[in-house]
Enzyme design. Structure first.
Site, PDB file in Angstrom:
ATOM      1  CE1 TYR A 163      -5.754   7.254   6.227  1.00  0.00           C
ATOM      2  CE2 TYR A 163      -5.985   8.767   8.064  1.00  0.00           C
ATOM      3  CZ  TYR A 163      -5.506   7.592   7.538  1.00  0.00           C
ATOM      4  OH  TYR A 163      -4.765   6.742   8.322  1.00  0.00           O
ATOM      5  CD  GLU A 170      -5.891   1.745   2.086  1.00  0.00           C
ATOM      6  OE1 GLU A 170      -5.702   1.325   3.245  1.00  0.00           O
ATOM      7  OE2 GLU A 170      -5.449   2.832   1.666  1.00  0.00           O
TER       8      GLU A 170
END
Length: 241
Positions: A163, A170
């Site tokens: 995660y 991103e």
């Protein structure tokens, strides 16, 4: 934020409180999750073969973009599942998760070809692929009432690394896009215009990056609580908002 880990935790918690779904809905969900598992496996194999052949990730995104766009866009069905009630998850939560992924694919990486070879793109591609193979495998075996422990273990442990790595990928990708967006004014609407409305995509992307600051810790801590509940049987009492 494009993580999909939290969705299953909410689904599992609410499924225990509601009646089972119909056989037709179950059959569709099994088909859907098998198809999505296969799709992300195809992506993983394609990425591995590309790197073995080329020895670099340059050009990787271009080689797998059609498959990526198809299966990531196909995930819109998850909104339909929530809306119809065959998956007991919030439409809002699922909508944010799915739309953020689609935004990264269609409005960032696909739209700005100059950033497709960035390390951030490679990072989120690898993380997404591993995450989705685990997630859809988990759903499939869970629906079949035959969940191998190693898949359950992977789902509730690997996110600890995946995660944050995915978020980093991103953010690096959006950051790399900023100079090109500012230079071209893409997706921006400047005054004067007949609508008398202005929109600056450059500052919108900055606001998206800033939104990770409050959202990431909340979602990450929530997933850690779910991990303790599922793997260690702890009773987690969460305060209502």
């Amino acid at each position: 934020m494009a993580s999909s880990e939290d969705e299953g935790s909410v689904e599992e918690k609410e499924n225990a409180k509601k009646k089972p779904i119909s056989a037709v809905a179950t059959a569709w969900l099994i088909f859907y999750n098998i198809a999505m598992t296969a799709g992300w496996l195809v992506l993983a194999i394609s990425m591995f073969r590309f790197y073995m052949d080329k020895g670099t990730h340059k050009g990787l995104y271009r080689s797998i973009q059609k498959t990526l766009k198809f299966f990531q866009t196909f995930a819109l069905f998850e909104l339909v599942h929530c809306a119809l009630g065959i998956v007991r998850t919030s439409v809002l939560v699922t909508g944010v998760q799915v739309s953020s992924r689609i935004f990264m694919v269609w409005f960032i990486t696909n739209s700005i070809k100059q950033i497709q070879n960035e390390n951030g793109v490679l990072l989120f591609l690898v993380v997404w692929t591993v995450t989705e193979i685990i997630r859809y495998s988990y759903y499939t075996f869970n629906l079949l009432n035959h969940l191998p422990y190693f898949i359950k273990w992977a789902r509730y442990n690997l996110f600890i690394v995946l995660y944050p790595a995915g978020v980093a990928g991103e953010l690096l990708t959006i950051y790399a896009a900023l100079p090109y967006v500012r230079k071209t004014a893409m997706y921006s609407l400047r005054l004067p215009n007949k609508y008398n409305v202005s929109f600056d995509y450059y500052y919108f992307l900055i606001s998206v990056m800033c939104s990770y600051i409050p959202l990431f810790p909340q979602l990450y801590l929530h997933m850690l609580r779910q991990r303790r509940r599922v793997l260690h049987g702890e009773v987690i009492v969460e305060k209502d908002d």
